[in-house]
Design a protein around this motif. Structure first.
Motif, PDB file in Angstrom:
ATOM      1  N   GLN A  21       4.002 -14.997   5.466  1.00  0.00           N
ATOM      2  CA  GLN A  21       3.618 -15.702   4.240  1.00  0.00           C
ATOM      3  C   GLN A  21       3.340 -14.710   3.108  1.00  0.00           C
ATOM      4  OE1 GLN A  21       0.323 -18.081   5.492  1.00  0.00           O
ATOM      5  NE2 GLN A  21       1.594 -19.583   6.538  1.00  0.00           N
ATOM      6  N   ILE A  22       2.654 -13.618   3.423  1.00  0.00           N
ATOM      7  CA  ILE A  22       2.325 -12.618   2.412  1.00  0.00           C
ATOM      8  C   ILE A  22       3.580 -11.878   1.952  1.00  0.00           C
ATOM      9  CG2 ILE A  22       1.124 -10.428   2.027  1.00  0.00           C
ATOM     10  CD1 ILE A  22      -1.145 -11.513   3.655  1.00  0.00           C
ATOM     11  N   ASN A  23       4.531 -11.654   2.859  1.00  0.00           N
ATOM     12  CA  ASN A  23       5.765 -10.956   2.492  1.00  0.00           C
ATOM     13  C   ASN A  23       6.471 -11.635   1.322  1.00  0.00           C
ATOM     14  OD1 ASN A  23       5.956  -8.603   4.005  1.00  0.00           O
ATOM     15  ND2 ASN A  23       6.999  -9.592   5.705  1.00  0.00           N
ATOM     16  N   GLU A  24       6.376 -12.943   1.241  1.00  0.00           N
ATOM     17  CA  GLU A  24       6.992 -13.661   0.126  1.00  0.00           C
ATOM     18  C   GLU A  24       6.373 -13.220  -1.202  1.00  0.00           C
ATOM     19  OE1 GLU A  24       6.865 -17.883   0.850  1.00  0.00           O
ATOM     20  OE2 GLU A  24       7.619 -17.624   2.887  1.00  0.00           O
ATOM     21  N   ASP A  25       5.056 -13.002  -1.211  1.00  0.00           N
ATOM     22  CA  ASP A  25       4.373 -12.561  -2.429  1.00  0.00           C
ATOM     23  C   ASP A  25       4.636 -11.081  -2.718  1.00  0.00           C
ATOM     24  OD1 ASP A  25       3.269 -15.103  -2.646  1.00  0.00           O
ATOM     25  OD2 ASP A  25       1.454 -14.531  -1.551  1.00  0.00           O
ATOM     26  N   GLU A  56       7.861  -9.501  -4.642  1.00  0.00           N
ATOM     27  CA  GLU A  56       7.825  -9.368  -6.096  1.00  0.00           C
ATOM     28  C   GLU A  56       7.591  -7.906  -6.507  1.00  0.00           C
ATOM     29  OE1 GLU A  56       4.874 -10.797  -9.728  1.00  0.00           O
ATOM     30  OE2 GLU A  56       4.948 -11.987  -7.890  1.00  0.00           O
ATOM     31  N   TYR A  57       6.905  -7.154  -5.649  1.00  0.00           N
ATOM     32  CA  TYR A  57       6.585  -5.751  -5.918  1.00  0.00           C
ATOM     33  C   TYR A  57       7.484  -4.796  -5.137  1.00  0.00           C
ATOM     34  CZ  TYR A  57       2.580  -8.195  -7.745  1.00  0.00           C
ATOM     35  OH  TYR A  57       1.791  -9.075  -8.445  1.00  0.00           O
ATOM     36  N   GLY A  58       8.524  -5.332  -4.519  1.00  0.00           N
ATOM     37  CA  GLY A  58       9.472  -4.505  -3.765  1.00  0.00           C
ATOM     38  C   GLY A  58       8.948  -4.070  -2.413  1.00  0.00           C
ATOM     39  N   LEU A  59       7.995  -4.817  -1.855  1.00  0.00           N
ATOM     40  CA  LEU A  59       7.362  -4.450  -0.591  1.00  0.00           C
ATOM     41  C   LEU A  59       7.583  -5.530   0.453  1.00  0.00           C
ATOM     42  CD1 LEU A  59       3.944  -3.258  -2.040  1.00  0.00           C
ATOM     43  CD2 LEU A  59       5.901  -1.829  -1.439  1.00  0.00           C
ATOM     44  N   LYS A  60       7.940  -5.086   1.645  1.00  0.00           N
ATOM     45  CA  LYS A  60       8.107  -6.023   2.757  1.00  0.00           C
ATOM     46  C   LYS A  60       7.802  -5.295   4.058  1.00  0.00           C
ATOM     47  CE  LYS A  60      11.115  -9.283   4.978  1.00  0.00           C
ATOM     48  NZ  LYS A  60      12.399  -9.933   5.057  1.00  0.00           N
ATOM     49  N   LEU A  61       7.070  -5.980   4.918  1.00  0.00           N
ATOM     50  CA  LEU A  61       6.749  -5.434   6.233  1.00  0.00           C
ATOM     51  C   LEU A  61       7.649  -6.074   7.280  1.00  0.00           C
ATOM     52  CD1 LEU A  61       2.859  -5.535   6.002  1.00  0.00           C
ATOM     53  CD2 LEU A  61       4.302  -3.505   5.917  1.00  0.00           C
ATOM     54  N   SER A  62       8.227  -5.232   8.127  1.00  0.00           N
ATOM     55  CA  SER A  62       9.021  -5.725   9.242  1.00  0.00           C
ATOM     56  C   SER A  62       8.088  -6.049  10.407  1.00  0.00           C
ATOM     57  CB  SER A  62      10.023  -4.656   9.684  1.00  0.00           C
ATOM     58  OG  SER A  62       9.335  -3.548  10.268  1.00  0.00           O
ATOM     59  N   GLU A  63       8.626  -6.662  11.419  1.00  0.00           N
ATOM     60  CA  GLU A  63       7.830  -6.957  12.613  1.00  0.00           C
ATOM     61  C   GLU A  63       7.296  -5.654  13.219  1.00  0.00           C
ATOM     62  OE1 GLU A  63       8.413  -9.021  16.993  1.00  0.00           O
ATOM     63  OE2 GLU A  63       9.648  -9.732  15.312  1.00  0.00           O
ATOM     64  N   LYS A 109      -6.035  -9.415   3.550  1.00  0.00           N
ATOM     65  CA  LYS A 109      -6.775  -9.208   2.301  1.00  0.00           C
ATOM     66  C   LYS A 109      -6.381  -7.873   1.665  1.00  0.00           C
ATOM     67  CE  LYS A 109     -10.926 -11.926   3.058  1.00  0.00           C
ATOM     68  NZ  LYS A 109     -12.387 -11.925   3.174  1.00  0.00           N
ATOM     69  N   ILE A 110      -6.267  -6.852   2.485  1.00  0.00           N
ATOM     70  CA  ILE A 110      -5.898  -5.535   1.961  1.00  0.00           C
ATOM     71  C   ILE A 110      -4.482  -5.568   1.401  1.00  0.00           C
ATOM     72  CG2 ILE A 110      -5.359  -3.150   2.637  1.00  0.00           C
ATOM     73  CD1 ILE A 110      -7.916  -3.258   4.404  1.00  0.00           C
ATOM     74  N   ILE A 111      -3.558  -6.154   2.135  1.00  0.00           N
ATOM     75  CA  ILE A 111      -2.174  -6.231   1.658  1.00  0.00           C
ATOM     76  C   ILE A 111      -2.100  -7.024   0.360  1.00  0.00           C
ATOM     77  CG2 ILE A 111       0.108  -7.202   2.150  1.00  0.00           C
ATOM     78  CD1 ILE A 111      -0.415  -6.470   5.118  1.00  0.00           C
ATOM     79  N   SER A 112      -2.743  -8.174   0.322  1.00  0.00           N
ATOM     80  CA  SER A 112      -2.711  -9.014  -0.880  1.00  0.00           C
ATOM     81  C   SER A 112      -3.322  -8.311  -2.084  1.00  0.00           C
ATOM     82  CB  SER A 112      -3.469 -10.322  -0.646  1.00  0.00           C
ATOM     83  OG  SER A 112      -2.815 -11.089   0.312  1.00  0.00           O
ATOM     84  N   THR A 113      -4.376  -7.571  -1.861  1.00  0.00           N
ATOM     85  CA  THR A 113      -5.072  -6.898  -2.952  1.00  0.00           C
ATOM     86  C   THR A 113      -4.299  -5.686  -3.462  1.00  0.00           C
ATOM     87  OG1 THR A 113      -7.206  -7.624  -2.076  1.00  0.00           O
ATOM     88  CG2 THR A 113      -7.243  -5.774  -3.615  1.00  0.00           C
ATOM     89  N   PHE A 114      -3.702  -4.932  -2.564  1.00  0.00           N
ATOM     90  CA  PHE A 114      -3.078  -3.665  -2.936  1.00  0.00           C
ATOM     91  C   PHE A 114      -1.589  -3.759  -3.246  1.00  0.00           C
ATOM     92  CE2 PHE A 114      -7.012  -2.103  -1.282  1.00  0.00           C
ATOM     93  CZ  PHE A 114      -7.225  -0.892  -1.914  1.00  0.00           C
ATOM     94  N   CYS A 115      -0.948  -4.880  -2.999  1.00  0.00           N
ATOM     95  CA  CYS A 115       0.514  -4.948  -3.135  1.00  0.00           C
ATOM     96  C   CYS A 115       1.008  -4.679  -4.548  1.00  0.00           C
ATOM     97  CB  CYS A 115       1.057  -6.270  -2.613  1.00  0.00           C
ATOM     98  SG  CYS A 115       0.617  -7.713  -3.611  1.00  0.00           S
TER      99      CYS A 115
END
Length: 162
Positions: free
Chosen positions: A23-27, A30-37, A66-72
């Motif tokens: 769910q967070i990867n979708e947000d 926008e910043y060019g960031l994605k985490l793989s499994e 929370k950390i990912i959402s805040t720092f992305c």
């Protein structure tokens, strides 16, 4: 009397966190960031090690998300250093939750970390940890009411060095 501990298999925790990260990867896209499994598994391993070394317990992946959402949206995080920085932020978070004697809320600590990471530290995790977060912990331990006010002290220290 026996002590009973409920053990939750790591695969259940990883699956829950994977779902939250999807769910967070979708947000973060926008910043060019994605985490793989694989990235998520590495982050969960870091969290597990940090929890173990600090003697803390956490259910779910709330702090990770929370950390990912805040720092992305940080200008200092790129896809190439994303996992490494998130891992270090997680380690710092749990360490300083202990060092601040639970006086600072999770959200307050994460917001402080983000503010200083992006501004005063310009993405330097060592500066964040060893100057600013250490000062917050010092302030808490010594009863400073405005324990998040580290700028006055730091400005004086810089002036003294000159």
């Amino acid at each position: 009397m026996k002590n009973y501990f409920m053990v939750i298999p790591n695969s259940i925790a990883v699956n829950q966190i994977l779902s939250e990260i999807e769910q967070i990867n979708e947000d973060t896209l926008e910043y060019g960031l994605k985490l793989s499994e694989q990235d998520v598994k590495a982050i969960v391993e870091t969290r597990d090690q940090s929890l173990s070394s600090t003697g803390r317990v956490e259910f779910g992946g709330g702090i990770i998300t929370k950390i990912i959402s805040t720092f992305c949206d940080s200008p200092y995080i790129l896809q190439s250093n994303y996992v490494e920085i998130i891992n270090e932020l997680i380690e710092n978070f749990y360490y300083f939750k202990n060092e601040t004697l639970e006086e600072i809320s999770d959200d307050e600590l994460i917001e402080f970390m983000k503010e200083y990471f992006d501004n005063k530290c310009q993405g330097d995790l060592d500066l964040l940890r060893y100057r600013y977060l250490d000062k917050v912990a010092h302030n808490v331990k010594y009863g400073v009411k405005d324990y998040l006010n580290v700028d006055d002290y730091m400005d004086e220290e810089v002036e003294e060095e000159w």
